[in-house]
Write a protein that holds these residues in place. Structure first.
Motif, short mmCIF file in Angstrom:
data_model
loop_
_atom_site.label_atom_id
_atom_site.label_comp_id
_atom_site.label_asym_id
_atom_site.label_seq_id
_atom_site.Cartn_x
_atom_site.Cartn_y
_atom_site.Cartn_z
N SER A 223 0.84 -1.20 0.00
CA SER A 223 0.00 0.00 0.00
C SER A 223 0.88 1.25 0.00
O SER A 223 1.69 1.45 0.91
CB SER A 223 -0.91 0.01 1.24
N MET A 224 0.71 2.08 -1.01
CA MET A 224 1.45 3.33 -1.07
C MET A 224 1.12 4.21 0.13
O MET A 224 2.00 4.86 0.71
CB MET A 224 1.13 4.06 -2.38
N GLU A 225 -0.14 4.26 0.51
CA GLU A 225 -0.56 5.08 1.65
C GLU A 225 0.16 4.64 2.93
O GLU A 225 0.62 5.47 3.71
CB GLU A 225 -2.07 4.97 1.85
N ALA A 226 0.28 3.32 3.11
CA ALA A 226 0.96 2.81 4.31
C ALA A 226 2.44 3.14 4.27
O ALA A 226 3.03 3.51 5.29
CB ALA A 226 0.75 1.30 4.42
N ARG A 227 3.06 3.02 3.10
CA ARG A 227 4.50 3.34 3.00
C ARG A 227 4.76 4.81 3.28
O ARG A 227 5.72 5.17 3.97
CB ARG A 227 5.02 2.96 1.60
N LEU A 228 3.91 5.67 2.74
CA LEU A 228 4.07 7.10 2.98
C LEU A 228 3.91 7.43 4.47
O LEU A 228 4.66 8.23 5.03
CB LEU A 228 3.06 7.89 2.15
N HIS A 229 2.92 6.80 5.10
CA HIS A 229 2.70 7.05 6.52
C HIS A 229 3.91 6.63 7.34
O HIS A 229 4.33 7.33 8.27
CB HIS A 229 1.45 6.28 6.98
N ALA A 230 4.49 5.47 6.99
CA ALA A 230 5.67 5.00 7.71
C ALA A 230 6.85 5.93 7.51
O ALA A 230 7.59 6.23 8.45
CB ALA A 230 6.01 3.58 7.24
N ALA A 231 7.04 6.40 6.27
CA ALA A 231 8.16 7.30 5.99
C ALA A 231 7.98 8.64 6.71
O ALA A 231 8.93 9.20 7.26
CB ALA A 231 8.29 7.52 4.49
N LYS A 232 6.77 9.15 6.72
CA LYS A 232 6.51 10.42 7.41
C LYS A 232 6.72 10.27 8.91
O LYS A 232 7.05 11.24 9.60
CB LYS A 232 5.08 10.88 7.12
N GLY A 233 6.56 9.05 9.42
CA GLY A 233 6.78 8.80 10.84
C GLY A 233 8.24 8.55 11.18
O GLY A 233 8.57 8.27 12.34
N GLY A 234 9.14 8.62 10.18
CA GLY A 234 10.56 8.51 10.44
C GLY A 234 11.12 7.10 10.37
O GLY A 234 12.22 6.84 10.87
N MET A 235 10.41 6.17 9.69
CA MET A 235 10.88 4.79 9.64
C MET A 235 11.95 4.54 8.59
O MET A 235 12.59 3.50 8.59
CB MET A 235 9.70 3.84 9.41
N GLY A 236 12.13 5.47 7.65
CA GLY A 236 13.17 5.26 6.66
C GLY A 236 12.92 6.03 5.39
O GLY A 236 12.02 6.88 5.30
N LEU A 237 13.74 5.74 4.39
CA LEU A 237 13.64 6.37 3.07
C LEU A 237 12.61 5.63 2.23
O LEU A 237 12.56 4.40 2.21
CB LEU A 237 14.99 6.33 2.38
N VAL A 238 11.80 6.39 1.50
CA VAL A 238 10.76 5.80 0.66
C VAL A 238 10.93 6.28 -0.77
O VAL A 238 11.35 7.42 -1.01
CB VAL A 238 9.36 6.16 1.19
N MET A 239 10.64 5.41 -1.72
CA MET A 239 10.72 5.77 -3.13
C MET A 239 9.41 6.41 -3.56
O MET A 239 8.32 5.88 -3.30
CB MET A 239 11.00 4.52 -3.97
N LEU A 240 9.50 7.56 -4.22
CA LEU A 240 8.33 8.34 -4.59
C LEU A 240 8.57 8.99 -5.94
O LEU A 240 9.67 9.41 -6.24
CB LEU A 240 8.06 9.40 -3.52
#
Length: 313
Positions: A223-240
Motif C-alpha cells: 500500500s502506497m498510503e501505508a508506505r508514505l505514513h511510515a516514511a513520514k513517521g521517520g521509519m526510513g527512506l521511501v521511493m516516490l
C-alpha cells in the motif's frame, strides 16, 4: 442418450462452491439454501453423467475434471460482466468503465474520473488496485496501467511516458540518520528503507536498493498510503515519483550519487474497446492527467538542478 449441456445457473453454483469451499458458504453468497445448492450440483452431475463435487465435514472439493467447468464458468462470468459494462441507455457514454492500475496511480485515476464525469455523469467508473494485475485480454477490466508492453495479440498499448523516482524521508529521519541528505554509493547499507512487499520474481524497486548494498527494510507494504505514513513517521527512506512530493510536504528529497532508474508506463486495453466512446474518451482524459504529472515532474527536476547543492532540500 447424449449428456445435456450445463445450464449457467448450475455452473454458477458450482463456481461458488469451488470458491467458498462448502455448500453452506456458497448458499449464503448466492442467497440459496444449502439443500438448493446440493440439488443444483446434483442436477449438474446428472446432466454430465459424472461426479463433480465431494462433501465431508471439512467442506467440499471438486474432482480434477470439474476444474475445466470452473474455467468455463469463470470465462462466461467475465463475459457477462463485460457485456453489462458495455450496455447502457441512449447515451453512448452510459455504462461502466473499469480500470486496473498500480497503487501509486490511484490519485491520477481519481482525478481523471472526476473530470470525465463532469462531462458525462451517466458513466460509472471503477478504479481497482490489486496485487495481481487483472487479465485485460479476458475483459476482467477495460483498461490498465502497466510497466511494460503486453504480449497478447488482442491488447493494445499506448505509451504514457517515463516516471522518474526519488528517495524521500522525514526531517526526523534525516536529522538522525542522514544529516548530509546525500546518498553515496557506500551509504545504502547504513540506511533504513520503506519498500513494497517482495515480488514473486524478486523484482521491483527493493531489488535495485539491494544491489547497492541496502539490507535494512523495517517496513514493507504493498500500500502506497501505508508506505508514505511510515516514511513520514521517520521509519526510513521511501521511493516516490518526482513531482508528487508537493502532496507530501512532510518529506524531503535526498540527493543521490546514482539516480534511480526511470520506469516507462503504458495504458493497455482490449482492441475492441477502442471503438467504445466512453472507453476511448476516458483513455484520453487519463492520458491528459498523466501528461500533466510528467510536466510537473520535469519542472521539479529542473528546479532541483537549479538549487544550490543540486537538489538539496
Amino acid at each position: 442418450m447424449e449428456n445435456k449441456l450445463p445450464a449457467w445457473d448450475d455452473l454458477r453454483v458450482l463456481l461458488e462452491v469451488h470458491r467458498s469451499g462448502s455448500f453452506l458458504a456458497a448458499g449464503l453468497t448466492l442467497g440459496l439454501s444449502t439443500s438448493t445448492v446440493a440439488r443444483r450440483i446434483g442436477a449438474l452431475e446428472k446432466d454430465l453423467g459424472r461426479a463433480l463435487v465431494h462433501r465431508s465435514s471439512q467442506g467440499a472439493w471438486l474432482e480434477k475434471e470439474a476444474l475445466e467447468l470452473i474455467a468455463l464458468a469463470e470465462r462466461f462470468e467475465q463475459s457477462l460482466r463485460a457485456h453489462r459494462r458495455d450496455g447502457g441507455g441512449g447515451s453512448p457514454y452510459a455504462g461502466r468503465i473499469r480500470i486496473s492500475l498500480p497503487d501509486g496511480f490511484l490519485t491520477g485515476a481519481a482525478e481523471a474520473a472526476t473530470r470525465f464525469r463532469r462531462l458525462h455523469p451517466e458513466t460509472l467508473i471503477e478504479v481497482i488496485s490489486e496485487l495481481r494485475f487483472v487479465d485485460l485480454s479476458s475483459r476482467e477490466a477495460d483498461m490498465g496501467v502497466r510497466g511494460g508492453r503486453s504480449s497478447s495479440p488482442v491488447l493494445v498499448d499506448k505509451p504514457l511516458g517515463e516516471v522518474v523516482s526519488g528517495l524521500y524521508a522525514s526531517e526526523d529521519y534525516l536529522s538522525r540518520s542522514l544529516p548530509k541528505r546525500f546518498l553515496g554509493a557506500d551509504d545504502y547499507r547504513e540506511q533504513d528503507f520503506v519498500v513494497e512487499d517482495e515480488t514473486p520474481r524478486g523484482q521491483g524497486p527493493a531489488q535495485w536498493l539491494i544491489h547497492r548494498g541496502a539490507s535494512r527494510f523495517p517496513f514493507r507494504s504493498n500500500s502506497m498510503e501505508a508506505r508514505l505514513h511510515a516514511a513520514k513517521g521517520g521509519m526510513g527512506l521511501v521511493m516516490l515519483g518526482v513531482g508528487t512530493e508537493k502532496q507530501h510536504p512532510e518529506l524531503r528529497r535526498v540527493r543521490l550519487e546514482t539516480p534511480l532508474p526511470s520506469l516507462r508506463f503504458y495504458l493497455t486495453m482490449h482492441k475492441e474497446l477502442r471503438k467504445v466512446p466512453r472507453i476511448r474518451e476516458f483513455a484520453k482524459t487519463f492520458e491528459t492527467v498523466f501528461a500533466e504529472y510528467l510536466a510537473t515532474q520535469a519542472e521539479a527536476e529542473a528546479f532541483s538542478r537549479r538549487r544550490p547543492g543540486g537538489g538539496r532540500r
